[in-house]
Scaffold this active site. Structure first.
Site, PDB file in Angstrom:
ATOM      1  N   HIS A 251      29.353  38.670  48.812  1.00 28.62           N
ATOM      2  CA  HIS A 251      28.646  37.952  49.362  1.00 28.62           C
ATOM      3  C   HIS A 251      28.203  38.883  50.755  1.00 28.62           C
ATOM      4  CE1 HIS A 251      30.892  34.354  48.388  1.00 28.62           C
ATOM      5  NE2 HIS A 251      29.637  33.549  48.739  1.00 28.62           N
ATOM      6  N   ASP A 335      24.537  33.480  40.193  1.00 30.75           N
ATOM      7  CA  ASP A 335      24.991  33.396  41.526  1.00 30.75           C
ATOM      8  C   ASP A 335      24.008  33.106  42.621  1.00 30.75           C
ATOM      9  OD1 ASP A 335      27.198  32.644  43.391  1.00 30.75           O
ATOM     10  OD2 ASP A 335      28.488  34.214  42.975  1.00 30.75           O
TER      11      ASP A 335
END
Length: 590
Positions: A251, A335
């Site tokens: 992230h 993703d």
């Protein structure tokens, strides 16, 4: 002659007036009428898609009628979490335009989009009304740590299921989650997690995994997938080719792995291979660079330095390994493309192009939707990407959309909300694991001595306190915080409360290497509590690796989750009302 010309002229005038009258009948009288006509036009243009569903025309013939822009839109699945910093619980004109003008193929929903069931179903149906081809609606509702829908039971999560080692429960969880999603109009759940969590310092997977044994991941992942499918929801295994053995969070940064293809084939790829053979419908990629598999580098937009292609953007990993070696024919999702591992280095347009070139079907959550759309369209127009490559993904996407999954009339297995709530508690009860110290249990609920209750966050402390009150009302809640306990020591008032107690129950919550460090504030504060010498019981509510760091505690319990059901189950075990049934699904002392 003049009379004849006059008659002809009058006749022309009459005809002109008649034509004008007929034409004005079709002109909207106000803005509302115009909106109604626009809606009718959108619905009428849906007739070709309905012909596909009814098999009047072939999918190939339908795709041939689509423009390049319409086809590229099908590859995009943005999120609309907030608009102008306001959570999106209903559509606005701007979002409607985004859906219509970019012909987007799907939307992923987040917590900001959910208030209650009626609002959610209305939001989804409003989105669907804007689309000529039905939208694919998706969500991350793994259970446990990653849940988005606040008004449905979250389930204790995958590692809790791993502790039960019960595929029947895993399948029931899949059915429970899937039936709730289906009732809202959601088609895709980004689960099961097929990562093997074999790195205790992994900051992003942890309890999201079923365990560190690929056979456990296969058994429970397969059952979870079957449950979702029986409830009418498409399952997506993640994060290919494996996110379990990294110590950085994608992230925020781009993790790197030194593993070779042979290494992956021995461990990480094993669950993916098995579930692909069992027919899983989707696979999500990992933003991890495997430089021994994909050596290609590009110049980072962040600092101009060479950066390796992550798996998401790697043709060797997505096409050569996933499509060819593993023979996967389903949908490949990236993703989230706004994660810093990708967004920081590649830019939206280039990242989207590279993903499509690598073999991805659906670009999830591009950081800038316009740039992603324009980038892919331009790449086709300039010849960088063949239009046939776009057609391949469009066909896979539309095959799913024309299946029974998207037909409301199809009957699927459904659990009631009451049954799902009961299931959540059953999973929690079966997951609680006594790692050590069962000789001091059960605790005496008739004791007049105080129990000190300790946690790192207020919600967990409240749930721990409420679960304890059923058995012992003389308890003293203590909240540890980084601001107060930054040095790893207790404040004077915390120290006083613990010294007045006979027993201390500490609910730990650790997620990464920093949390587990002896020099970190969390483990430092907990060790300070243990060293006071009271009877100390550690209850790990997340990753169960604290025992690697802590010393001299009296008992260690793993509950894997911070939900109310899990706290209730753990305290039932501590006070002897239920037997602990769980077995550690990861190795904690190696």
């Amino acid at each position: 002659m003049k009379i004849k010309k006059l008659v002809v002229g009058m006749a022309l005038i009459v005809i002109l007036i008649f034509v004008i009258m007929e034409f004005t009948d079709t002109i909207p009288l106000n803005k509302d009428d115009h909106k109604i006509n626009s809606t009718q036009i959108n619905k009428s243009s849906n007739s070709n898609w309905n012909d596909v569903v009814s098999q009047k025309i072939s999918l190939d013939d339908f795709i041939a009628t689509l423009t390049l822009e319409e086809k590229v839109g099908q590859l995009l699945m943005p999120d609309f979490r907030e608009w102008n910093d306001i959570p999106v619980a209903s559509l606005n004109d701007e979002i409607e335009s985004e859906i219509q003008n970019k012909h987007i193929g799907g939307v992923i929903l987040f917590a900001e989009n959910f208030k209650n069931k009626a609002q959610t179903t209305h939001l989804i149906s409003s989105m669907q009304e804007q689309a000529e081809i039905p939208l694919m609606i998706s969500v991350d509702q793994e259970g446990g740590l990653v849940t988005r829908i606040p008004f449905m039971p979250s389930m204790p999560g995958n590692m809790a299921l791993g502790a039960t080692n019960d595929p029947t429960l895993a399948k029931e969880v899949g059915i429970g989650i899937g039936s709730e999603l289906r009732s809202l109009g959601i088609h895709v759940n980004f689960g099961p997690v097929l990562d093997v969590n074999n790195n205790p310092n992994n900051p992003v997977i942890g309890v999201r995994a079923f365990g560190d044994d690929p056979n456990t991941v296969i058994k429970l992942g397969h059952a979870y997938m079957e449950g979702l499918n029986e409830a009418g929801v498409l399952a997506v295994g993640k994060h290919f080719p494996g996110h379990g053995d990294v110590s950085l969070d994608s992230h925020f940064v781009l993790p790197e792995s030194n593993k070779t293809i042979n290494d992956l084939q021995k461990l990480e790829l094993v669950p993916f291979k098995s579930l692909i053979e069992s027919g899983i419908q989707g696979i999500m990629t990992a933003h991890i660079a495997f430089h021994k598999i994909e050596p290609e580098t590009v110049k980072s937009k962040k600092d101009g330095l060479p950066i390796e292609l992550p798996a998401t953007l790697s043709p060797k990993i997505i096409t050569d390994i996933l499509r060819i070696d593993l023979s996967f024919q389903g949908l490949i999702f990236t993703d989230a493309m706004d994660m810093k591992a990708v967004a920081n280095h590649f830019g939206t347009a280039e990242a989207s192009i590279l993903a499509v070139e690598a073999g991805v079907d659906i670009v999830l959550m591009p950081e800038n939707l316009q740039h992603a759309f324009d980038g892919i369209v331009d790449a086709v127009k300039t010849g960088r990407i063949e239009e046939e490559r776009i057609d391949e993904s469009v066909k896979r996407i539309l095959q799913v959309k024309s299946s029974t999954l998207f037909q409301e009339s199809t009957e699927f297995t459904k659990l009631s909300t009451k049954e799902i709530v009961e299931l959540e508690q059953r999973v929690a009860n079966a997951s609680i694991t006594i790692v050590s110290g069962d000789q001091i249990l059960p605790l005496d609920e008739t004791s007049e001595e105080k129990i000190a209750l300790v946690a790192f966050d207020r919600q967990s402390l409240t749930r721990l306190t409420n679960a304890t009150k059923k058995y012992q009302w003389r308890n003293e809640p203590i909240l540890l915080s980084k601001s107060k306990n930054w040095s790893g020591k207790l404040s004077n008032d915390q120290l006083k409360k613990i010294k007045e107690a006979k027993t201390v129950i500490v609910a730990t919550n650790t997620a990464n290497e920093e949390d587990l460090s002896k020099n970190g504030w969390k483990m430092g504060a907990v060790q300070s509590i243990i060293d006071i010498g009271k009877q100390s019981i550690i209850v790990s509510t997340r990753n169960p690796y604290d025992s690697r760091t802590l010393e001299n505690y009296d008992a260690y319990i793993a509950q894997y989750d911070t939900g109310t059901a899990s706290f209730n189950a753990a305290l039932d075990v501590l006070f002897g009302k239920k037997q602990a049934q769980g077995v550690l699904p990861v190795r904690v002392n190696e």
